[in-house]
Write an enzyme that holds these catalytic residues in place. Sequence first.
Site, PDB file in Angstrom:
ATOM      1  CB  CYS A 155       1.105  15.758  -9.389  1.00 35.15           C
ATOM      2  SG  CYS A 155       0.493  15.227  -7.794  1.00 35.15           S
ATOM      3  CG  HIS A 178       5.306  15.952  -8.920  1.00 41.54           C
ATOM      4  ND1 HIS A 178       4.848  17.053  -8.239  1.00 41.54           N
ATOM      5  CD2 HIS A 178       4.685  14.872  -8.359  1.00 41.54           C
ATOM      6  CE1 HIS A 178       3.978  16.652  -7.315  1.00 41.54           C
ATOM      7  NE2 HIS A 178       3.868  15.338  -7.367  1.00 41.54           N
ATOM      8  CG  ASN A 184       3.005  15.567  -3.771  1.00 42.50           C
ATOM      9  OD1 ASN A 184       2.746  16.509  -4.514  1.00 42.50           O
ATOM     10  ND2 ASN A 184       2.754  14.313  -4.090  1.00 42.50           N
TER      11      ASN A 184
HETATM   12  O1  UT7 Z   1       2.151  13.131  -6.346  1.00 45.08           O
HETATM   13  C1  UT7 Z   1       2.182  11.936  -7.070  1.00 45.08           C
HETATM   14  C2  UT7 Z   1       1.514  10.845  -6.383  1.00 45.08           C
HETATM   15  N1  UT7 Z   1       2.097  10.340  -5.181  1.00 45.08           N
HETATM   16  C3  UT7 Z   1       3.279   9.718  -5.111  1.00 45.08           C
HETATM   17  O2  UT7 Z   1       4.100   9.776  -5.978  1.00 45.08           O
HETATM   18  C4  UT7 Z   1       3.535   8.868  -3.897  1.00 45.08           C
HETATM   19  C5  UT7 Z   1       4.089   7.518  -4.299  1.00 45.08           C
HETATM   20  N2  UT7 Z   1       4.303   6.612  -3.178  1.00 45.08           N
HETATM   21  C6  UT7 Z   1       5.224   6.838  -2.223  1.00 45.08           C
HETATM   22  O3  UT7 Z   1       5.920   7.823  -2.233  1.00 45.08           O
HETATM   23  C7  UT7 Z   1       5.423   5.758  -1.172  1.00 45.08           C
HETATM   24  O4  UT7 Z   1       4.728   4.595  -1.546  1.00 45.08           O
HETATM   25  C8  UT7 Z   1       4.963   6.216   0.235  1.00 45.08           C
HETATM   26  C9  UT7 Z   1       5.918   7.245   0.778  1.00 45.08           C
HETATM   27  C10 UT7 Z   1       3.556   6.773   0.175  1.00 45.08           C
HETATM   28  C11 UT7 Z   1       4.965   5.015   1.208  1.00 45.08           C
HETATM   29  O5  UT7 Z   1       6.245   4.417   1.249  1.00 45.08           O
HETATM   30  P1  UT7 Z   1       6.386   2.832   1.115  1.00 45.08           P
HETATM   31  O6  UT7 Z   1       7.814   2.532   1.269  1.00 45.08           O
HETATM   32  O7  UT7 Z   1       5.729   2.443  -0.187  1.00 45.08           O
HETATM   33  O8  UT7 Z   1       5.613   2.321   2.379  1.00 45.08           O
HETATM   34  P2  UT7 Z   1       4.290   1.417   2.475  1.00 45.08           P
HETATM   35  O9  UT7 Z   1       3.084   2.177   2.080  1.00 45.08           O
HETATM   36  O10 UT7 Z   1       4.529   0.108   1.787  1.00 45.08           O
HETATM   37  O11 UT7 Z   1       4.225   1.161   4.048  1.00 45.08           O
HETATM   38  C12 UT7 Z   1       5.295   0.474   4.740  1.00 45.08           C
HETATM   39  C13 UT7 Z   1       4.965   0.450   6.231  1.00 45.08           C
HETATM   40  C14 UT7 Z   1       3.576  -0.078   6.545  1.00 45.08           C
HETATM   41  O12 UT7 Z   1       3.669  -0.855   7.707  1.00 45.08           O
HETATM   42  P3  UT7 Z   1       3.732  -2.483   7.625  1.00 45.08           P
HETATM   43  O13 UT7 Z   1       2.452  -2.862   6.934  1.00 45.08           O
HETATM   44  O14 UT7 Z   1       4.949  -2.785   6.802  1.00 45.08           O
HETATM   45  O15 UT7 Z   1       3.824  -2.875   9.053  1.00 45.08           O
HETATM   46  C15 UT7 Z   1       2.786   1.166   6.846  1.00 45.08           C
HETATM   47  O16 UT7 Z   1       1.708   0.929   7.734  1.00 45.08           O
HETATM   48  O17 UT7 Z   1       5.023   1.787   6.765  1.00 45.08           O
HETATM   49  C16 UT7 Z   1       3.814   2.042   7.509  1.00 45.08           C
HETATM   50  N3  UT7 Z   1       3.506   3.485   7.416  1.00 45.08           N
HETATM   51  C17 UT7 Z   1       3.999   4.389   8.259  1.00 45.08           C
HETATM   52  N4  UT7 Z   1       4.775   4.284   9.349  1.00 45.08           N
HETATM   53  C18 UT7 Z   1       5.087   5.405  10.003  1.00 45.08           C
HETATM   54  C19 UT7 Z   1       2.769   4.104   6.464  1.00 45.08           C
HETATM   55  N5  UT7 Z   1       2.763   5.427   6.698  1.00 45.08           N
HETATM   56  C20 UT7 Z   1       3.506   5.633   7.813  1.00 45.08           C
HETATM   57  C21 UT7 Z   1       3.873   6.774   8.538  1.00 45.08           C
HETATM   58  N6  UT7 Z   1       4.670   6.618   9.599  1.00 45.08           N
HETATM   59  N7  UT7 Z   1       3.490   8.016   8.165  1.00 45.08           N
END
Ligand code: UT7
Length: 329
Positions: free
Chosen positions: A116, A256, A286
Amino acid sequence: MKRPIAAIAGTGRGIPPTVVTNYDFPAMGIDTTHEWIVERTGIVERHLAREGETTCSMATDAGRIAMERAGVHPGELDTIILATATPDRLLPSTAVDVQASLGASRASAFDLSAACSGWLYGMTVAEGMIMSGVIETALVIGAEKLSSIVDWQDRSTCVLFGDGAGAVVLKRAKTGKGILSAYMRSDGTLAELLYRPEGGATVPITADVLERRSHLVKMAGREVFKHAVRSMSDAADRALDGARLTSADIDLLIPHQANTRIIEATAKHAGIPMDKVYVNVDRYGNTSSASIPIAIDEAIENGRIKEGSTVLLVAFGAGLTWASMVVRF
Ligand code: UT7
């Protein structure tokens, strides 16, 4: 007389027309909701490339528009730098395909791999080449077909990304406008937070690799999030210091576009109010290396960047890599 600097002479974007909204995912068999995606990321929809739309075709579209607006003919280009994590094939570079498509017969062309942050890395490389006298005119493109490397069975990543390309023509100029400062960093000890584990030279693609889906993107989202906020905040400070400016001098921050929560945290750290921050992640998702040049092109088109605007650009991505730049338009 003003000292020569490398300045943006024209911008363009190449966006595939197909739009996939958050509401389309359940019908694609992905267990997610519009509400979850918007709340965690700010993304509402993204453009995805379809059959026949390639990293090269999107990059060529963006490049052609940027060159038209800059009044630069293909034969005048000295170099084409294509930042991408999704080259159309591994050898030779996609940049040489773009060169052939544009008919830029005098140019050198190469791909640049910094995820990125790649487009800002590419701009910094091009600026160095221009200021050292190696070249006069560069086309710097960020182009991605991320839909081809995400795991469509992994809801935690597949909903985040989009396809597209953005490009600028960078030229030596004596106007006092252009790149005022640049900053780049990497931390390879954190490579496995966001990567494609197999399918390269160490473990080439085999039926087993395809079976375990280890050629596709894996991300430790929460960890990446923390590093993104820290690194982008640091990068914003460094670019301002390098340009001897403060946040009060900045007319527009273009971070970004990965996640509105990361964007808001970066802006808050830099002391830049959200009405001076460009956000289009809701419409593109993204797009990795393409996100900043797409945003610049839109911001010029809709008047958010004007003649004389001072703009802070900040990126972060796999590597980990991060980078920043202050540009006067
Ligand atoms: O381009 C540069 C690199 N990338 C980034 O900058 C991305 C950086 N990270 C993020 O933006 C965030 O961490 C995400 C958007 C990817 C994820 O958000 P989060 O608040 O960190 O969520 P998480 O990964 O901790 O997941 C929370 C919950 C999980 O369920 P449990 O374990 O709490 O029951 C996941 O299984 O959300 C669940 N989950 C979803 N639920 C519905 C993960 N993906 C999804 C989804 N829909 N698409």
